[in-house]
Design a protein around this motif. Structure first.
Motif, PDB file in Angstrom:
ATOM      1  N   GLY A 197       0.812  -1.206   0.000  1.00  0.00           N
ATOM      2  CA  GLY A 197       0.000   0.000   0.000  1.00  0.00           C
ATOM      3  C   GLY A 197       0.843   1.253   0.000  1.00  0.00           C
ATOM      4  O   GLY A 197       0.448   2.276   0.563  1.00  0.00           O
ATOM      5  N   ALA A 198       2.014   1.181  -0.623  1.00  0.00           N
ATOM      6  CA  ALA A 198       2.944   2.314  -0.639  1.00  0.00           C
ATOM      7  C   ALA A 198       2.857   3.040  -1.961  1.00  0.00           C
ATOM      8  O   ALA A 198       2.379   2.515  -2.959  1.00  0.00           O
ATOM      9  N   ARG A 199       3.366   4.272  -1.968  1.00  0.00           N
ATOM     10  CA  ARG A 199       3.321   5.092  -3.178  1.00  0.00           C
ATOM     11  C   ARG A 199       4.690   5.662  -3.527  1.00  0.00           C
ATOM     12  O   ARG A 199       4.786   6.639  -4.251  1.00  0.00           O
ATOM     13  N   ALA A 200       5.746   5.091  -2.983  1.00  0.00           N
ATOM     14  CA  ALA A 200       7.091   5.580  -3.272  1.00  0.00           C
ATOM     15  C   ALA A 200       8.079   4.440  -3.154  1.00  0.00           C
ATOM     16  O   ALA A 200       7.853   3.464  -2.424  1.00  0.00           O
ATOM     17  N   LEU A 201       9.183   4.566  -3.879  1.00  0.00           N
ATOM     18  CA  LEU A 201      10.239   3.557  -3.881  1.00  0.00           C
ATOM     19  C   LEU A 201      11.555   4.223  -3.510  1.00  0.00           C
ATOM     20  O   LEU A 201      11.905   5.266  -4.066  1.00  0.00           O
ATOM     21  N   VAL A 202      12.277   3.585  -2.577  1.00  0.00           N
ATOM     22  CA  VAL A 202      13.593   4.068  -2.167  1.00  0.00           C
ATOM     23  C   VAL A 202      14.616   3.008  -2.536  1.00  0.00           C
ATOM     24  O   VAL A 202      14.497   1.854  -2.120  1.00  0.00           O
ATOM     25  N   VAL A 203      15.612   3.379  -3.318  1.00  0.00           N
ATOM     26  CA  VAL A 203      16.678   2.461  -3.701  1.00  0.00           C
ATOM     27  C   VAL A 203      17.698   2.425  -2.573  1.00  0.00           C
ATOM     28  O   VAL A 203      18.183   3.479  -2.123  1.00  0.00           O
ATOM     29  N   VAL A 204      18.026   1.211  -2.096  1.00  0.00           N
ATOM     30  CA  VAL A 204      18.934   1.048  -0.960  1.00  0.00           C
ATOM     31  C   VAL A 204      20.099   0.151  -1.350  1.00  0.00           C
ATOM     32  O   VAL A 204      20.038  -0.608  -2.333  1.00  0.00           O
ATOM     33  N   SER A 258      19.015   6.453  -3.375  1.00  0.00           N
ATOM     34  CA  SER A 258      18.331   7.322  -4.326  1.00  0.00           C
ATOM     35  C   SER A 258      16.834   7.103  -4.216  1.00  0.00           C
ATOM     36  O   SER A 258      16.366   6.171  -3.560  1.00  0.00           O
ATOM     37  N   LEU A 259      16.085   7.997  -4.877  1.00  0.00           N
ATOM     38  CA  LEU A 259      14.622   7.922  -4.895  1.00  0.00           C
ATOM     39  C   LEU A 259      14.159   7.722  -6.324  1.00  0.00           C
ATOM     40  O   LEU A 259      14.603   8.423  -7.239  1.00  0.00           O
ATOM     41  N   VAL A 260      13.265   6.775  -6.510  1.00  0.00           N
ATOM     42  CA  VAL A 260      12.717   6.517  -7.841  1.00  0.00           C
ATOM     43  C   VAL A 260      11.709   7.606  -8.170  1.00  0.00           C
ATOM     44  O   VAL A 260      10.785   7.874  -7.403  1.00  0.00           O
ATOM     45  N   ARG A 261      11.902   8.244  -9.318  1.00  0.00           N
ATOM     46  CA  ARG A 261      11.052   9.362  -9.707  1.00  0.00           C
ATOM     47  C   ARG A 261       9.728   8.847 -10.264  1.00  0.00           C
ATOM     48  O   ARG A 261       9.701   8.015 -11.160  1.00  0.00           O
ATOM     49  N   GLU A 262       8.646   9.384  -9.744  1.00  0.00           N
ATOM     50  CA  GLU A 262       7.320   8.947 -10.191  1.00  0.00           C
ATOM     51  C   GLU A 262       7.110   9.263 -11.671  1.00  0.00           C
ATOM     52  O   GLU A 262       6.528   8.464 -12.407  1.00  0.00           O
ATOM     53  N   ALA A 263       7.583  10.421 -12.106  1.00  0.00           N
ATOM     54  CA  ALA A 263       7.413  10.785 -13.518  1.00  0.00           C
ATOM     55  C   ALA A 263       8.134   9.800 -14.428  1.00  0.00           C
ATOM     56  O   ALA A 263       7.663   9.496 -15.538  1.00  0.00           O
ATOM     57  N   ALA A 264       9.285   9.278 -13.976  1.00  0.00           N
ATOM     58  CA  ALA A 264      10.013   8.307 -14.782  1.00  0.00           C
ATOM     59  C   ALA A 264       9.260   6.985 -14.860  1.00  0.00           C
ATOM     60  O   ALA A 264       9.264   6.313 -15.895  1.00  0.00           O
ATOM     61  N   SER A 280      15.405  -1.729 -14.709  1.00  0.00           N
ATOM     62  CA  SER A 280      15.744  -1.714 -13.289  1.00  0.00           C
ATOM     63  C   SER A 280      15.428  -0.346 -12.683  1.00  0.00           C
ATOM     64  O   SER A 280      15.453   0.678 -13.369  1.00  0.00           O
ATOM     65  N   VAL A 281      15.170  -0.338 -11.400  1.00  0.00           N
ATOM     66  CA  VAL A 281      14.779   0.908 -10.740  1.00  0.00           C
ATOM     67  C   VAL A 281      15.930   1.920 -10.698  1.00  0.00           C
ATOM     68  O   VAL A 281      15.700   3.127 -10.613  1.00  0.00           O
ATOM     69  N   SER A 282      17.164   1.424 -10.775  1.00  0.00           N
ATOM     70  CA  SER A 282      18.299   2.349 -10.687  1.00  0.00           C
ATOM     71  C   SER A 282      18.311   3.346 -11.838  1.00  0.00           C
ATOM     72  O   SER A 282      18.777   4.479 -11.681  1.00  0.00           O
ATOM     73  N   GLY A 283      17.795   2.926 -12.996  1.00  0.00           N
ATOM     74  CA  GLY A 283      17.772   3.830 -14.139  1.00  0.00           C
ATOM     75  C   GLY A 283      16.702   4.897 -14.053  1.00  0.00           C
ATOM     76  O   GLY A 283      16.683   5.816 -14.874  1.00  0.00           O
ATOM     77  N   LEU A 284      15.807   4.782 -13.081  1.00  0.00           N
ATOM     78  CA  LEU A 284      14.719   5.738 -12.924  1.00  0.00           C
ATOM     79  C   LEU A 284      14.861   6.567 -11.650  1.00  0.00           C
ATOM     80  O   LEU A 284      13.942   7.310 -11.304  1.00  0.00           O
ATOM     81  N   ALA A 285      15.988   6.430 -10.978  1.00  0.00           N
ATOM     82  CA  ALA A 285      16.144   7.046  -9.664  1.00  0.00           C
ATOM     83  C   ALA A 285      17.027   8.283  -9.729  1.00  0.00           C
ATOM     84  O   ALA A 285      17.859   8.438 -10.627  1.00  0.00           O
ATOM     85  N   GLN A 286      16.825   9.163  -8.768  1.00  0.00           N
ATOM     86  CA  GLN A 286      17.643  10.364  -8.598  1.00  0.00           C
ATOM     87  C   GLN A 286      18.449  10.217  -7.322  1.00  0.00           C
ATOM     88  O   GLN A 286      17.907   9.939  -6.248  1.00  0.00           O
ATOM     89  N   ASP A 287      19.770  10.376  -7.443  1.00  0.00           N
ATOM     90  CA  ASP A 287      20.647  10.208  -6.290  1.00  0.00           C
ATOM     91  C   ASP A 287      20.276  11.186  -5.182  1.00  0.00           C
ATOM     92  O   ASP A 287      19.940  12.349  -5.436  1.00  0.00           O
ATOM     93  N   LEU A 288      20.382  10.707  -3.959  1.00  0.00           N
ATOM     94  CA  LEU A 288      20.069  11.555  -2.808  1.00  0.00           C
ATOM     95  C   LEU A 288      21.203  12.528  -2.528  1.00  0.00           C
ATOM     96  O   LEU A 288      22.370  12.159  -2.519  1.00  0.00           O
ATOM     97  N   THR A 289      20.852  13.782  -2.311  1.00  0.00           N
ATOM     98  CA  THR A 289      21.794  14.788  -1.846  1.00  0.00           C
ATOM     99  C   THR A 289      21.345  15.245  -0.458  1.00  0.00           C
ATOM    100  O   THR A 289      20.244  14.920  -0.012  1.00  0.00           O
ATOM    101  N   ASP A 290      22.218  15.991   0.220  1.00  0.00           N
ATOM    102  CA  ASP A 290      21.855  16.447   1.558  1.00  0.00           C
ATOM    103  C   ASP A 290      20.573  17.270   1.550  1.00  0.00           C
ATOM    104  O   ASP A 290      19.750  17.176   2.454  1.00  0.00           O
ATOM    105  N   GLY A 291      20.393  18.087   0.502  1.00  0.00           N
ATOM    106  CA  GLY A 291      19.209  18.922   0.430  1.00  0.00           C
ATOM    107  C   GLY A 291      17.936  18.146   0.188  1.00  0.00           C
ATOM    108  O   GLY A 291      16.838  18.674   0.396  1.00  0.00           O
ATOM    109  N   MET A 292      18.049  16.893  -0.260  1.00  0.00           N
ATOM    110  CA  MET A 292      16.868  16.072  -0.517  1.00  0.00           C
ATOM    111  C   MET A 292      16.436  15.290   0.714  1.00  0.00           C
ATOM    112  O   MET A 292      15.495  14.503   0.650  1.00  0.00           O
ATOM    113  N   ARG A 293      17.125  15.477   1.830  1.00  0.00           N
ATOM    114  CA  ARG A 293      16.700  14.897   3.101  1.00  0.00           C
ATOM    115  C   ARG A 293      16.045  16.001   3.928  1.00  0.00           C
ATOM    116  O   ARG A 293      16.699  16.970   4.289  1.00  0.00           O
ATOM    117  N   VAL A 294      14.779  15.862   4.206  1.00  0.00           N
ATOM    118  CA  VAL A 294      14.061  16.885   4.971  1.00  0.00           C
ATOM    119  C   VAL A 294      13.496  16.270   6.235  1.00  0.00           C
ATOM    120  O   VAL A 294      13.187  15.076   6.282  1.00  0.00           O
TER     121      VAL A 294
END
Length: 485
Positions: A386-393, A401-407, A420-434
């Motif tokens: 029942g999730a709506r997001a994917l986190v690559v670990v 990284s985070l898998v982009r929904e638009a991708a 593979s999910v890695s091709g659709l993900a955006q690498d995490l940066t410090d600013g992307m952690r809130v």
């Protein structure tokens, strides 16, 4: 995907014995990390497979997040489809996010008095040239012996006048800092200066003082220039400059004391109405409408005053180009006042609704997937949870990284087993952690500092809470602004 936060780490979607409503094991609970109250008990697929569109209909109702489960080990454990130890299928802790520090900008940086950056906007150079030209023409009538040097004297007057405006704005800044209100910047621009104070005053009394100190300093400066004028001869360059600065500061003080937003007098009126009614929004509405009436009065009244000779020139002289100039000046002033009054209303409404934007309420539940996981398998796990997001670990559960929904939407269904999910993900940066605790203006500032489509939401302890979509924040913001006050 279902819109909710996750207290603790999101779990893998391969668990078999789960509560189908919330995507979590019913027998596990973590008293150290209580979950938010469930606002909905049904789940949505991660993506609507029929039309490849994200299912965002329920963003306004956060659901209970998935809790980490203790998965069975030994011979009865389910098969491991990811190739790693199923005993620790979790997201590792992430670094606690830091508040962004972004330079506001706004022109040429001149300094940082009291730690507040002072900028000169490009429009200032235009008004400086205009003042130099106008004041230089007046000097030619008063001191014709100066010749071309009159423009150098006029330029000095323009700089000195805006130095007085800066003192006016610094008065607001010092008062704001005294009340522990952060000041983003001071900007000198076409029609004066602006002190950008990021928070509202807590009481009407403080609001009144904060607004009054600016005109008060302009009046004090006018008095200082008047006293200095008594020490020099009239008809000289110092005498003309001091007289001009005295008059200009009197005009600045009088103009800013007019009772309409966005002027200081409008803020003082707002404070008075706020004190009487007990409602800051009522004060803003009253002062903004007075400001709009003031704008109309300036548009009509200033040219009429010039034509009547009430401003010091005869009606016969106020014809031709002078009349057009006065009308243009009145139109510009009226437009600035009218626009400022409207902006004040919008900002008041914005600040009233901003606390409704909370990262914790808008966060989507997420499931961890490894880099080489096929997209179809990742979506299946998300649907099961029942999730709506994917986190690559990584193999240790550390988010990468985070898998982009638009991708995801852009990948046809028949291609998903081979992508593979890695091709659709955006690498995490410090600013992307809130932080999950962010809300209101702090949340928007954090997102503006690092533009992205998705953000990893983290607890203060470093535990992963879920994924925040910028689209969800924008949608919630629009809904909040559409609601009546």
């Amino acid at each position: 995907m279902d819109e909710s936060g996750g207290s603790g780490q999101p779990r893998s979607g391969n668990d078999q014995s789960t509560d189908r409503h919330t995507g979590r094991t019913a027998s596990t609970a973590d008293p150290a990390h209580p979950e938010p109250a469930t606002a909905d008990t049904t789940t949505e697929p991660a993506l609507n497979e029929r039309d490849n569109e994200p299912n965002d209909e329920r963003n306004d109702k956060p659901t209970e997040p998935a809790k980490p489960t203790e998965e069975p080990t030994g011979p009865d454990a389910p098969a491991d489809t990811t190739g790693r130890n199923r005993a620790t299928p979790r997201l590792g802790k992430s670094r606690a996010p830091q508040k962004p520090k972004k330079e506001p900008g706004g022109g040429l940086l001149m300094g940082r008095p009291f730690g507040v950056p002072v900028y000169v906007a490009p429009s200032w150079f235009l008004v400086a040239a205009l003042i130099t030209w106008v004041f230089g023409g007046q000097l030619d009538r008063v001191l014709p012996e100066l010749g071309a040097l009159r423009y150098l004297v006029a330029l000095f007057f323009a700089v000195a006048f805006y130095a007085s405006v800066l003192v006016h704005e610094l008065a607001h800044t010092v008062a704001a800092l005294r009340y522990k209100l952060p000041v983003r910047r001071i900007q000198l621009q076409f029609f004066g200066g602006v002190s950008e104070i990021e928070k509202e005053s807590e009481t009407p009394g403080r609001e009144f003082v904060l607004a009054f100190v600016g005109p008060l300093l302009s009046l004090i400066l006018a008095g200082v220039f008047y006293l200095a004028l008594q020490t020099v001869e009239s008809g000289t360059v110092p005498g003309v400059l001091l007289a001009g600065l005295m008059i200009s500061n009197l005009i600045v003080a009088a103009f800013n004391l007019l009772p309409g937003l966005p002027l200081d007098g409008g803020r003082m009126l707002r404070a008075v109405v706020w004190k009487i009614t007990g409602k800051p929004m009522s004060g803003t509405i009253a002062a903004a409408w007075v400001g709009r009436a003031l704008a109309v009065s300036v548009l009509i009244g200033l040219p009429l005053l010039t034509q009547s000779g009430a401003l010091g020139s005869s009606a016969e002289d106020s014809v031709g180009m002078d009349t057009v100039t006065d009308a243009l000046l009145a139109a510009i002033l009226a437009a600035i006042i009218w626009t400022g009054a409207g902006n004040s209303l919008r900002m008041a409404r914005l600040r009233e609704h901003l606390p409704e934007l909370r990262a914790r309420n808008l966060t989507r539940r997420a499931v961890p997937v490894e880099t080489n996981t096929p997209l179809s398998e990742a979506l299946r796990r998300a649907n099961d949870a029942g999730a709506r997001a994917l986190v690559v670990v990584d193999p240790d559960g550390e988010p990468l990284s985070l898998v982009r929904e638009a991708a995801i939407v852009g990948v046809p269904e028949h291609r998903r087993p081979w992508v593979s999910v890695s091709g659709l993900a955006q690498d995490l940066t410090d600013g992307m952690r809130v932080s999950a605790e962010l809300s209101g203006e702090e949340l928007l500032d954090a997102l503006r500092a690092t533009p992205a489509t998705e953000y990893l939401v983290v607890e203060e302890s470093g535990e992963i809470y879920g994924v925040l979509s910028a689209a969800d924040v924008e949608r919630a913001f629009v809904k909040a602004m559409a609601r009546p006050n």
